[in-house]
Design a protein around this motif. Structure first.
Motif, PDB file in Angstrom:
ATOM      1  N   SER A   5       0.763  -1.155   0.052  1.00 53.44           N
ATOM      2  CA  SER A   5       0.057  -0.140  -0.109  1.00 53.44           C
ATOM      3  C   SER A   5       0.932   1.371  -0.029  1.00 53.44           C
ATOM      4  CB  SER A   5      -1.119   0.261   1.234  1.00 53.44           C
ATOM      5  OG  SER A   5      -1.888  -1.098   0.967  1.00 53.44           O
ATOM      6  N   ALA A   6       2.067   1.123   0.714  1.00 56.43           N
ATOM      7  CA  ALA A   6       2.738   2.440   0.737  1.00 56.43           C
ATOM      8  C   ALA A   6       3.650   2.500  -0.693  1.00 56.43           C
ATOM      9  CB  ALA A   6       3.930   2.107   1.733  1.00 56.43           C
ATOM     10  N   LEU A   7       3.767   1.352  -1.371  1.00 56.41           N
ATOM     11  CA  LEU A   7       4.278   1.717  -2.847  1.00 56.41           C
ATOM     12  C   LEU A   7       3.189   2.251  -3.632  1.00 56.41           C
ATOM     13  CD1 LEU A   7       6.425   1.238  -4.471  1.00 56.41           C
ATOM     14  CD2 LEU A   7       5.585  -0.870  -5.158  1.00 56.41           C
ATOM     15  N   GLY A   8       1.906   1.881  -3.231  1.00 58.97           N
ATOM     16  CA  GLY A   8       0.873   2.563  -4.244  1.00 58.97           C
ATOM     17  C   GLY A   8       0.608   3.830  -3.891  1.00 58.97           C
ATOM     18  N   ASP A   9       1.320   4.437  -2.491  1.00 59.99           N
ATOM     19  CA  ASP A   9       1.177   5.945  -2.484  1.00 59.99           C
ATOM     20  C   ASP A   9       2.226   6.631  -3.274  1.00 59.99           C
ATOM     21  OD1 ASP A   9      -1.404   5.715  -0.827  1.00 59.99           O
ATOM     22  OD2 ASP A   9       0.039   5.449   0.896  1.00 59.99           O
ATOM     23  N   VAL A  10       3.404   5.940  -3.149  1.00 60.85           N
ATOM     24  CA  VAL A  10       4.416   6.373  -3.804  1.00 60.85           C
ATOM     25  C   VAL A  10       4.163   6.580  -5.208  1.00 60.85           C
ATOM     26  CG1 VAL A  10       7.001   5.994  -4.505  1.00 60.85           C
ATOM     27  CG2 VAL A  10       6.323   5.628  -2.221  1.00 60.85           C
ATOM     28  N   PHE A  11       3.492   5.588  -6.026  1.00 60.56           N
ATOM     29  CA  PHE A  11       3.088   5.686  -7.374  1.00 60.56           C
ATOM     30  C   PHE A  11       2.127   6.817  -7.418  1.00 60.56           C
ATOM     31  CE2 PHE A  11       3.701   0.796  -8.639  1.00 60.56           C
ATOM     32  CZ  PHE A  11       5.079   0.937  -8.501  1.00 60.56           C
ATOM     33  N   ALA A  12       1.276   7.150  -6.763  1.00 62.40           N
ATOM     34  CA  ALA A  12       0.228   8.196  -6.960  1.00 62.40           C
ATOM     35  C   ALA A  12       0.887   9.534  -6.710  1.00 62.40           C
ATOM     36  CB  ALA A  12      -0.923   8.019  -5.997  1.00 62.40           C
ATOM     37  N   LYS A  13       1.742   9.514  -5.782  1.00 63.34           N
ATOM     38  CA  LYS A  13       2.429  10.875  -5.583  1.00 63.34           C
ATOM     39  C   LYS A  13       3.412  11.244  -6.746  1.00 63.34           C
ATOM     40  CE  LYS A  13       5.382  13.517  -2.299  1.00 63.34           C
ATOM     41  NZ  LYS A  13       6.278  13.280  -1.353  1.00 63.34           N
ATOM     42  N   ALA A  14       4.123  10.064  -7.158  1.00 67.38           N
ATOM     43  CA  ALA A  14       5.031  10.320  -8.402  1.00 67.38           C
ATOM     44  C   ALA A  14       4.078  10.904  -9.648  1.00 67.38           C
ATOM     45  CB  ALA A  14       5.831   9.234  -8.791  1.00 67.38           C
ATOM     46  N   ALA A  15       2.934  10.203  -9.724  1.00 67.36           N
ATOM     47  CA  ALA A  15       1.994  10.564 -10.967  1.00 67.36           C
ATOM     48  C   ALA A  15       1.532  12.027 -10.816  1.00 67.36           C
ATOM     49  CB  ALA A  15       0.605   9.742 -10.753  1.00 67.36           C
ATOM     50  N   MET A  16       1.449  12.641  -9.560  1.00 71.46           N
ATOM     51  CA  MET A  16       0.935  13.710  -9.346  1.00 71.46           C
ATOM     52  C   MET A  16       1.979  14.946  -9.497  1.00 71.46           C
ATOM     53  SD  MET A  16      -1.614  13.833  -6.090  1.00 71.46           S
ATOM     54  CE  MET A  16      -0.629  12.629  -4.904  1.00 71.46           C
ATOM     55  N   GLU A  17       3.526  14.395  -9.211  1.00 78.57           N
ATOM     56  CA  GLU A  17       4.440  15.049  -9.605  1.00 78.57           C
ATOM     57  C   GLU A  17       4.730  15.268 -11.061  1.00 78.57           C
ATOM     58  OE1 GLU A  17       6.976  16.892  -7.538  1.00 78.57           O
ATOM     59  OE2 GLU A  17       5.483  16.544  -6.231  1.00 78.57           O
ATOM     60  N   ARG A  18       4.529  14.001 -11.898  1.00 75.23           N
ATOM     61  CA  ARG A  18       4.923  14.106 -13.158  1.00 75.23           C
ATOM     62  C   ARG A  18       3.801  15.038 -13.876  1.00 75.23           C
ATOM     63  NH1 ARG A  18       5.253   8.643 -12.482  1.00 75.23           N
ATOM     64  NH2 ARG A  18       3.066   8.193 -13.083  1.00 75.23           N
ATOM     65  N   ASP A  19       2.367  14.968 -13.368  1.00 83.29           N
ATOM     66  CA  ASP A  19       1.356  15.676 -14.117  1.00 83.29           C
ATOM     67  C   ASP A  19       0.391  16.218 -13.051  1.00 83.29           C
ATOM     68  OD1 ASP A  19      -0.823  16.720 -15.764  1.00 83.29           O
ATOM     69  OD2 ASP A  19      -1.279  14.633 -16.444  1.00 83.29           O
ATOM     70  N   PRO A  20       0.456  17.697 -12.805  1.00 84.97           N
ATOM     71  CA  PRO A  20      -0.232  18.198 -11.744  1.00 84.97           C
ATOM     72  C   PRO A  20      -1.699  17.996 -12.229  1.00 84.97           C
ATOM     73  CG  PRO A  20       1.479  19.572 -12.322  1.00 84.97           C
ATOM     74  CD  PRO A  20       1.416  18.438 -13.171  1.00 84.97           C
ATOM     75  N   ALA A  21      -2.041  17.931 -13.669  1.00 82.82           N
ATOM     76  CA  ALA A  21      -3.734  17.586 -13.963  1.00 82.82           C
ATOM     77  C   ALA A  21      -4.195  16.092 -13.837  1.00 82.82           C
ATOM     78  CB  ALA A  21      -3.765  18.108 -15.128  1.00 82.82           C
ATOM     79  N   VAL A  22      -3.450  15.637 -13.004  1.00 79.71           N
ATOM     80  CA  VAL A  22      -3.800  13.922 -12.983  1.00 79.71           C
ATOM     81  C   VAL A  22      -5.216  13.972 -12.223  1.00 79.71           C
ATOM     82  CG1 VAL A  22      -2.335  13.215 -11.159  1.00 79.71           C
ATOM     83  CG2 VAL A  22      -2.995  11.593 -12.573  1.00 79.71           C
ATOM     84  N   THR A  23      -6.033  13.139 -12.410  1.00 76.65           N
ATOM     85  CA  THR A  23      -7.244  12.964 -11.728  1.00 76.65           C
ATOM     86  C   THR A  23      -7.116  11.957 -10.683  1.00 76.65           C
ATOM     87  OG1 THR A  23      -8.010  10.933 -12.944  1.00 76.65           O
ATOM     88  CG2 THR A  23      -8.672  13.224 -13.999  1.00 76.65           C
ATOM     89  N   GLU A  24      -8.043  12.302  -9.559  1.00 73.63           N
ATOM     90  CA  GLU A  24      -8.002  11.361  -8.475  1.00 73.63           C
ATOM     91  C   GLU A  24      -8.329   9.559  -8.931  1.00 73.63           C
ATOM     92  OE1 GLU A  24      -7.576   9.751  -4.869  1.00 73.63           O
ATOM     93  OE2 GLU A  24      -6.808  11.753  -5.247  1.00 73.63           O
ATOM     94  N   ALA A  25      -8.898   9.569  -9.915  1.00 71.18           N
ATOM     95  CA  ALA A  25      -9.314   8.445 -10.368  1.00 71.18           C
ATOM     96  C   ALA A  25      -7.942   7.717 -10.932  1.00 71.18           C
ATOM     97  CB  ALA A  25     -10.123   8.245 -11.509  1.00 71.18           C
ATOM     98  N   ASP A  26      -6.944   8.340 -11.677  1.00 77.87           N
ATOM     99  CA  ASP A  26      -5.746   7.890 -12.150  1.00 77.87           C
ATOM    100  C   ASP A  26      -4.797   7.668 -10.998  1.00 77.87           C
ATOM    101  OD1 ASP A  26      -6.414   8.128 -14.665  1.00 77.87           O
ATOM    102  OD2 ASP A  26      -5.765  10.220 -14.844  1.00 77.87           O
ATOM    103  N   CYS A  27      -4.926   8.582  -9.970  1.00 73.91           N
ATOM    104  CA  CYS A  27      -4.091   8.080  -8.518  1.00 73.91           C
ATOM    105  C   CYS A  27      -4.676   7.075  -7.932  1.00 73.91           C
ATOM    106  CB  CYS A  27      -4.316   9.565  -7.768  1.00 73.91           C
ATOM    107  SG  CYS A  27      -3.380  10.970  -8.172  1.00 73.91           S
ATOM    108  N   GLN A  28      -5.793   6.598  -7.709  1.00 72.13           N
ATOM    109  CA  GLN A  28      -6.432   5.580  -7.170  1.00 72.13           C
ATOM    110  C   GLN A  28      -5.884   4.440  -8.126  1.00 72.13           C
ATOM    111  OE1 GLN A  28      -7.455   5.260  -4.320  1.00 72.13           O
ATOM    112  NE2 GLN A  28      -7.796   3.057  -4.376  1.00 72.13           N
ATOM    113  N   ARG A  29      -5.860   4.383  -9.400  1.00 76.04           N
ATOM    114  CA  ARG A  29      -5.427   3.328 -10.155  1.00 76.04           C
ATOM    115  C   ARG A  29      -3.856   2.869  -9.766  1.00 76.04           C
ATOM    116  NH1 ARG A  29      -2.920   3.406 -14.874  1.00 76.04           N
ATOM    117  NH2 ARG A  29      -3.416   5.843 -15.305  1.00 76.04           N
ATOM    118  N   PHE A  30      -2.956   4.102  -9.629  1.00 70.75           N
ATOM    119  CA  PHE A  30      -1.657   3.997  -9.306  1.00 70.75           C
ATOM    120  C   PHE A  30      -1.521   3.121  -7.842  1.00 70.75           C
ATOM    121  CE2 PHE A  30      -0.736   7.164 -12.621  1.00 70.75           C
ATOM    122  CZ  PHE A  30       0.172   6.333 -13.538  1.00 70.75           C
TER     123      PHE A  30
END
Length: 185
Positions: free
Chosen positions: A56-81
């Motif tokens: 789960s912690a790795l999933g949080d890392v993936f979501a945070k990285a997605a937000m860093e790559r693209d500030p317009a990333v959606t919450e649904a995308d973050c949840q997928r990560f």
């Protein structure tokens, strides 16, 4: 199962469930991985185990990285990560340790780490488990590297998702050697 049958039948399993290999079995898996071709005996690989709550912690890392790559990333995308690491009870991060060596080029070190990853997948299959080698954007993201503690000279060769096969193995096509093997004269 004999070695040749294993080599000819192993295939990736996208659906995995518990159990994953135990610590004794992991020792066998990494002993097999350590037999990868290794010019100069550099051992240009290391492995990072992620299991239990760390998934789960790795999933949080993936979501945070997605937000860093693209500030317009959606919450649904973050949840997928966030959900990606939960696809298996164990993830082995294969890390290539690249050394500036006068005789051994970077590509040989990267390929050696890749061979170690393949050896780990084969050994897991030999022990009755299954796995899939994944990369994707997170394998190359510097924020993921930092969160996982990689050094500047290291890179992720892949994430090995390992566990028990959930369902039947998909049939693989039989390849004709003539499609990819030619004799040079």
């Amino acid at each position: 199962m004999d070695a040749l049958t294993l080599l000819k039948s192993r295939n990736s399993a996208a659906k995995l469930c518990a159990p994953a290999p135990n610590d004794t079995e992991l020792q066998d898996i990494f002993a097999a991985a350590s037999r990868a071709p290794d010019h100069g005996r550099l051992r240009p690989w290391r492995f990072l185990l992620i299991r239990g709550e760390a998934l789960s912690a790795l999933g949080d890392v993936f979501a945070k990285a997605a937000m860093e790559r693209d500030p317009a990333v959606t919450e649904a995308d973050c949840q997928r990560f966030r959900m990606q690491p939960l696809r298996a009870p164990l993830i082995v991060v294969v890390i290539a340790r690249i050394e500036d060596h006068p005789k051994i080029p970077v590509i040989e070190q990267q390929l050696s780490a890749a061979c170690a990853a393949h050896g780990a997948l084969l050994a897991a299959e030999a022990l009755g488990y299954a796995g899939i080698w994944r990369t994707g954007v997170n394998a190359f993201d510097p924020n993921v590297h930092k969160a996982l503690g990689l050094e500047r000279s290291e890179e992720i060769s892949g994430f090995l998702y390992i566990g028990s096969r959930d369902g039947q193995a998909k049939p693989l096509p039989v390849l004709e050697m003539s499609d990819f093997v030619k004799e040079w004269r």
